[in-house]
Design an enzyme around this catalytic site. Sequence first.
Site, PDB file in Angstrom:
ATOM      1  CE  LYS A   1      -0.785 -29.231  20.042  1.00 21.30           C
ATOM      2  NZ  LYS A   1      -1.391 -29.303  21.401  1.00 21.30           N
TER       3      LYS A   1
ATOM      4  CB  SER B   1      -3.252 -25.884  21.418  1.00 22.95           C
ATOM      5  OG  SER B   1      -2.696 -26.992  22.097  1.00 22.95           O
TER       6      SER B   1
ATOM      7  CB  SER C   1      -4.377 -28.803  24.131  1.00 24.80           C
ATOM      8  OG  SER C   1      -4.329 -27.422  24.271  1.00 24.80           O
TER       9      SER C   1
HETATM   10  N1  GLN Z   1      -6.272 -23.989  26.121  1.00 19.71           N
HETATM   11  C1  GLN Z   1      -5.323 -24.149  27.173  1.00 19.71           C
HETATM   12  C2  GLN Z   1      -4.316 -23.048  27.131  1.00 19.71           C
HETATM   13  O1  GLN Z   1      -4.423 -22.204  26.335  1.00 19.71           O
HETATM   14  C3  GLN Z   1      -4.737 -25.499  27.110  1.00 19.71           C
HETATM   15  C4  GLN Z   1      -3.528 -25.616  26.301  1.00 19.71           C
HETATM   16  C5  GLN Z   1      -3.009 -27.001  26.170  1.00 19.71           C
HETATM   17  O2  GLN Z   1      -3.550 -27.949  26.739  1.00 19.71           O
HETATM   18  N2  GLN Z   1      -1.906 -27.120  25.445  1.00 19.71           N
HETATM   19  O3  GLN Z   1      -3.417 -23.015  27.903  1.00 19.71           O
END
Ligand code: GLN
Length: 474
Positions: free
Chosen positions: A74, A149, A173
């Site tokens: 990532k 994400s 994420s």
């Molecule tokens: N979807 C969650 C957020 O928007 C998790 C993000 C993540 O785990 N980086 O915060």
Amino acid sequence: MIKELHQKLINKEITAVDLARCYLNTIEEKDKQINAFLSLIEEEKVLKQAEQIDEKINKGENINLLEGIPFAVKDNMLALGTKTTAGSKILENYESSFESTAVKLLKDQRAILIGKTNMDEFAMGSSTENSAFFPTKNPCDLTRVPGGSSGGSAAAVKSEMVPFALGSDTGGSVRQPASFCGIVGFKPSYGTVSRHGLIAMASSLDIISPLTQSVEDAEIIFKVIAGQDSMDSTSLNIPIDLDKEKNKEFKIENSVFGLPKEYFQKGLDDVIKKKVEEAIKKIEAQGAKIKEVSLSTSLYALPCYYIIMPAEISANLARFDGIRYGGVKDLKIENLRDLYFKNRGKGFGPEVRRRIILGTYVLSSGYYDAYYKKAQQVRKLINEDFNKVFKEVDFLITPTSPTLPFKIGEKSDNPLAMYLSDVFTVGANISGVPAINLPCAWENNLPIGLQLIGSYLSDYQLLQAAKLIEKIII
Ligand code: GLN
């Protein structure tokens, strides 16, 4: 998957060069549609590393399990010779002078990094639509999001553009995109993997996590990237063989799985409820004991997360001032204040700005006690609830996501609907416990994921359980 590729290499059924080429060709063929990658390492560099491995094999030398296996990370993890954008305009041209520990550990095994994957800007989002560059598409259905994400990493693994990838999990994420793409996503216990060289989102929640085709692969990667690191004071010195004896004894019929009733109530799509319950029946049929439990504080995990996480974001993202890590090009700057305003105003996208503002607000004097301090108290209660429940059961089973992968654009104008995607995953980050997504069913060609949660530092037992369960449920 990784073991099979390794076998093929040492049996000389395939050369490391051909293996790398094969993945590069798949990227060339598929990524035009999927858009999983933000950048690729030059082909020449990739093939040169593969050639060196072939030379070793030809000389009859032993190679590591990961040697010659391509992977992606990532784009919020630093890797030498790559740009690390974190999916943001403000870091569009940023190249680091050092490398993240997790990436370095994989490279030390001579796994071959082939590219950096797309992500929601600074890991804020659940669909990869918040990338400042382009959205990634779900390989199972190109009209839908891959989750986020770490959506680029999940899509790359699902479409076999790489055998495995790294993502980061702050609130879900890695598990939620794994669920949306029908692969395995393992979030280890907080502190087991160094965060050094991971661009921080919320430091008390972030953890680097593998996305793979199988639990066995997740375990292989975890063993390499886990361990104490002097560059991350929150990393733990736990022996990798932790509870090895207990692992050997793991038997499904001796295990108790808890179903937290709060996770199976309103907000959960009927089809997901049905399919996860069917999977649970299969686990029960193997002799496991299934028990309904209550995690009453879990209802507060999401609101608690959406206070603590932005508070930490507002502090962590203060460093991006337009100077230290580069900034937005072609701005007309009048003075220093103007430089900060314009770089941060134009360099950060709307979701990042929203969270910085929210975080700054909950930390501001006058509101600190009402929001941030209260959320920390709630966090403690959630931890206690998890500790209590793990006295009764060995693992918890929940759905990973309350919905099927949604359409691109479906939730992008509604931040609250998007935040609800994390409702089942954030609890594990708030309390630091390990959790894993396992694909458990399909509905109209869309995958459904089951989440298995273990107690703090039970990572190896959790992986052993997950290895058995992945075979039973699908
Ligand atoms: N979807 C969650 C957020 O928007 C998790 C993000 C993540 O785990 N980086 O915060």
